[in-house]
Write a protein that holds these residues in place. Sequence first.
Motif, PDB file in Angstrom:
ATOM      1  N   THR A 140     -70.350   1.485 -24.436  1.00  0.00           N
ATOM      2  CA  THR A 140     -71.648   1.674 -23.775  1.00  0.00           C
ATOM      3  C   THR A 140     -72.726   0.827 -24.443  1.00  0.00           C
ATOM      4  N   TYR A 141     -72.723   0.804 -25.765  1.00  0.00           N
ATOM      5  CA  TYR A 141     -73.732   0.033 -26.507  1.00  0.00           C
ATOM      6  C   TYR A 141     -73.653  -1.458 -26.172  1.00  0.00           C
ATOM      7  N   PHE A 142     -72.455  -2.023 -26.250  1.00  0.00           N
ATOM      8  CA  PHE A 142     -72.319  -3.471 -26.018  1.00  0.00           C
ATOM      9  C   PHE A 142     -72.517  -3.830 -24.544  1.00  0.00           C
ATOM     10  N   VAL A 143     -72.107  -2.953 -23.644  1.00  0.00           N
ATOM     11  CA  VAL A 143     -72.333  -3.234 -22.219  1.00  0.00           C
ATOM     12  C   VAL A 143     -73.821  -3.232 -21.897  1.00  0.00           C
ATOM     13  N   LEU A 144     -74.541  -2.237 -22.428  1.00  0.00           N
ATOM     14  CA  LEU A 144     -75.989  -2.194 -22.188  1.00  0.00           C
ATOM     15  C   LEU A 144     -76.681  -3.407 -22.803  1.00  0.00           C
ATOM     16  N   ARG A 145     -76.265  -3.812 -23.990  1.00  0.00           N
ATOM     17  CA  ARG A 145     -76.891  -4.975 -24.633  1.00  0.00           C
ATOM     18  C   ARG A 145     -76.654  -6.243 -23.830  1.00  0.00           C
ATOM     19  N   GLU A 146     -75.435  -6.416 -23.333  1.00  0.00           N
ATOM     20  CA  GLU A 146     -75.145  -7.587 -22.518  1.00  0.00           C
ATOM     21  C   GLU A 146     -75.899  -7.541 -21.198  1.00  0.00           C
ATOM     22  N   ASN A 147     -76.032  -6.361 -20.609  1.00  0.00           N
ATOM     23  CA  ASN A 147     -76.784  -6.241 -19.359  1.00  0.00           C
ATOM     24  C   ASN A 147     -78.267  -6.572 -19.564  1.00  0.00           C
ATOM     25  N   PHE A 148     -78.803  -6.093 -20.686  1.00  0.00           N
ATOM     26  CA  PHE A 148     -80.198  -6.432 -20.994  1.00  0.00           C
ATOM     27  C   PHE A 148     -80.376  -7.943 -21.127  1.00  0.00           C
ATOM     28  N   SER A 149     -79.436  -8.597 -21.808  1.00  0.00           N
ATOM     29  CA  SER A 149     -79.540 -10.045 -22.001  1.00  0.00           C
ATOM     30  C   SER A 149     -79.462 -10.778 -20.661  1.00  0.00           C
ATOM     31  N   ARG A 150     -78.513 -10.361 -19.802  1.00  0.00           N
ATOM     32  CA  ARG A 150     -78.397 -11.044 -18.507  1.00  0.00           C
ATOM     33  C   ARG A 150     -79.619 -10.809 -17.623  1.00  0.00           C
ATOM     34  N   LEU A 168     -64.445   9.106 -27.988  1.00  0.00           N
ATOM     35  CA  LEU A 168     -65.908   9.106 -28.008  1.00  0.00           C
ATOM     36  C   LEU A 168     -66.470   7.872 -28.710  1.00  0.00           C
ATOM     37  N   VAL A 169     -65.868   7.494 -29.837  1.00  0.00           N
ATOM     38  CA  VAL A 169     -66.342   6.304 -30.563  1.00  0.00           C
ATOM     39  C   VAL A 169     -66.145   5.051 -29.710  1.00  0.00           C
ATOM     40  N   LEU A 170     -64.984   4.959 -29.070  1.00  0.00           N
ATOM     41  CA  LEU A 170     -64.743   3.812 -28.194  1.00  0.00           C
ATOM     42  C   LEU A 170     -65.725   3.791 -27.032  1.00  0.00           C
ATOM     43  N   LEU A 171     -66.002   4.960 -26.468  1.00  0.00           N
ATOM     44  CA  LEU A 171     -66.966   5.037 -25.373  1.00  0.00           C
ATOM     45  C   LEU A 171     -68.359   4.648 -25.839  1.00  0.00           C
ATOM     46  N   ALA A 172     -68.749   5.103 -27.046  1.00  0.00           N
ATOM     47  CA  ALA A 172     -70.077   4.777 -27.567  1.00  0.00           C
ATOM     48  C   ALA A 172     -70.225   3.278 -27.807  1.00  0.00           C
ATOM     49  N   PHE A 173     -69.232   2.663 -28.445  1.00  0.00           N
ATOM     50  CA  PHE A 173     -69.310   1.219 -28.688  1.00  0.00           C
ATOM     51  C   PHE A 173     -69.313   0.447 -27.372  1.00  0.00           C
ATOM     52  N   TRP A 218     -54.955  16.896 -34.126  1.00  0.00           N
ATOM     53  CA  TRP A 218     -54.590  15.845 -33.172  1.00  0.00           C
ATOM     54  C   TRP A 218     -55.601  15.773 -32.028  1.00  0.00           C
ATOM     55  N   TYR A 219     -55.968  16.928 -31.512  1.00  0.00           N
ATOM     56  CA  TYR A 219     -56.919  16.956 -30.408  1.00  0.00           C
ATOM     57  C   TYR A 219     -58.258  16.368 -30.835  1.00  0.00           C
ATOM     58  N   THR A 220     -58.749  16.788 -32.015  1.00  0.00           N
ATOM     59  CA  THR A 220     -60.036  16.281 -32.496  1.00  0.00           C
ATOM     60  C   THR A 220     -59.969  14.788 -32.796  1.00  0.00           C
ATOM     61  N   GLY A 221     -58.862  14.338 -33.385  1.00  0.00           N
ATOM     62  CA  GLY A 221     -58.723  12.910 -33.678  1.00  0.00           C
ATOM     63  C   GLY A 221     -58.710  12.056 -32.424  1.00  0.00           C
ATOM     64  N   VAL A 222     -57.964  12.486 -31.425  1.00  0.00           N
ATOM     65  CA  VAL A 222     -57.919  11.731 -30.170  1.00  0.00           C
ATOM     66  C   VAL A 222     -59.288  11.721 -29.500  1.00  0.00           C
ATOM     67  N   LEU A 223     -59.956  12.884 -29.482  1.00  0.00           N
ATOM     68  CA  LEU A 223     -61.285  12.951 -28.877  1.00  0.00           C
ATOM     69  C   LEU A 223     -62.272  12.073 -29.632  1.00  0.00           C
ATOM     70  N   ALA A 224     -62.170  12.037 -30.983  1.00  0.00           N
ATOM     71  CA  ALA A 224     -63.066  11.187 -31.767  1.00  0.00           C
ATOM     72  C   ALA A 224     -62.863   9.714 -31.419  1.00  0.00           C
ATOM     73  N   CYS A 225     -61.606   9.300 -31.313  1.00  0.00           N
ATOM     74  CA  CYS A 225     -61.344   7.898 -30.937  1.00  0.00           C
ATOM     75  C   CYS A 225     -61.919   7.574 -29.566  1.00  0.00           C
TER      76      CYS A 225
END
Length: 465
Positions: A28-38, A21-26, A12-19
Amino acid sequence: MFSSVRVRLTCWYTGVLACVLVLLAFSTYFVLRENFSRRMDSSAAEIAGSFLATVSAETKDESGPKALQDALATAIAEHRLADTTFIALDSHGQVIASSEDHPLNLNGLGGLAALQSLRTVRVENHSYRSYVKPFTVDGQELKLILLQSLHRQHEFLENLAGTFAIVIPLTLLLASVGGYFLARRSLLPVVAMSEQAKQIGASNLRDRLSIKNSTDELGQLALSFNELLQRLDASFDQQQRFTADASHELRTPVAILFGEADVALSQSVRSPEEYRESLSILRSEAGRLKDIVEGLFTLTRADAGQYPLTVSDFYLDELISECARNLRTLAAAKGVELASHAGKELPIRADESLLRRMILNVLDNAVKYTPRGGKVLIACKDCDTGYCITVRDTGEGIPAELHSRIFERFFRVDKVRSRNEGSGAGLGLSISAWIAEAHGGRIELSHSGQQGSLFSIFLPTASPR
């Protein structure tokens, strides 16, 4: 494998942490891409404005057919930026100036004239961000196209995604290993308590679980378990004492019955008087044995919750007077005065037969322990929440150290005297206490001394079913 709490907690701990981290990674990726575009769009607008300002200044200083070409060339020379391409188009969509020696092939996109502002386009396996700005020079409608390469941004985002692909699994691996050992260490007290609990049985119910920290959740669990063991120990002791007392009380009349029967049968010829005496003894002991068995049966059913109340409406004052009348003969035989006092009507809703048994038990107990010439008085009056029945006698009283035990089963203050006087087995007050509690009330010894004892019974006007 998943039957272990440690493994489930780790999963349970690993599954929650994985969710997370994956949510944080996505994110971060999309926020940086949008910031670069703006940032790129904002930079393109500023660069285009500076470029057109230079063109406007140059065209004012020069004149002639090549003035526009020279102005555009000067502006391109002054604004040579990495990964940025300037293209100027005339009103017919023809290129009149470009910062590239070899113009980009935009035919696949419908030509330069088809480009739209603030749009990502792909040309010759490269991605660009386009910015289109119309402008006018000497009455000519012109168009400036600014293309900014996205190669560096894409390279940065690809490196970021690759970093996430390495860091996230490594983090999950380390977290799962650490989480497993943390869960294992946290559950060690539970394992220790489980091992201790396995060793506790009927022979060592007084043993208790060891508690290291009584303030945390596991300490509270151990405290609750120890309290349960304490209640079980007390109940077990009471059951053992009850069984031993019952065996002792039953053994005496049974032994008398066998002994008297053997005496009666030992002689071939006996007189009728001797037979009558033996039968009288047998009948007396059989009656005592019957009372003990009935009392035990009543308490057993009461403990099991299988003795429901049969409630009805009646008057408590009439019941008290009736019980007093029934025992006056017994009291007179002992030379004890028995009086009752219940002046007004006292309506009540309860089990009449059980209340009669309770009152008779208490009155009988008072009469038996009151010496000749003494007095027993039963009275009833209104209380705050119901009725209060008092039974007062002028006996010798009960020693103070025995007050807390008088409602125990098979307990008698003077066992030798009570047995010789033919009293019960010490179940009367125990049964009376249960009857009072079953009606939502209580019975207590209010006072006892050399001048006598006072028992008080508190009953509500309407007993619970």
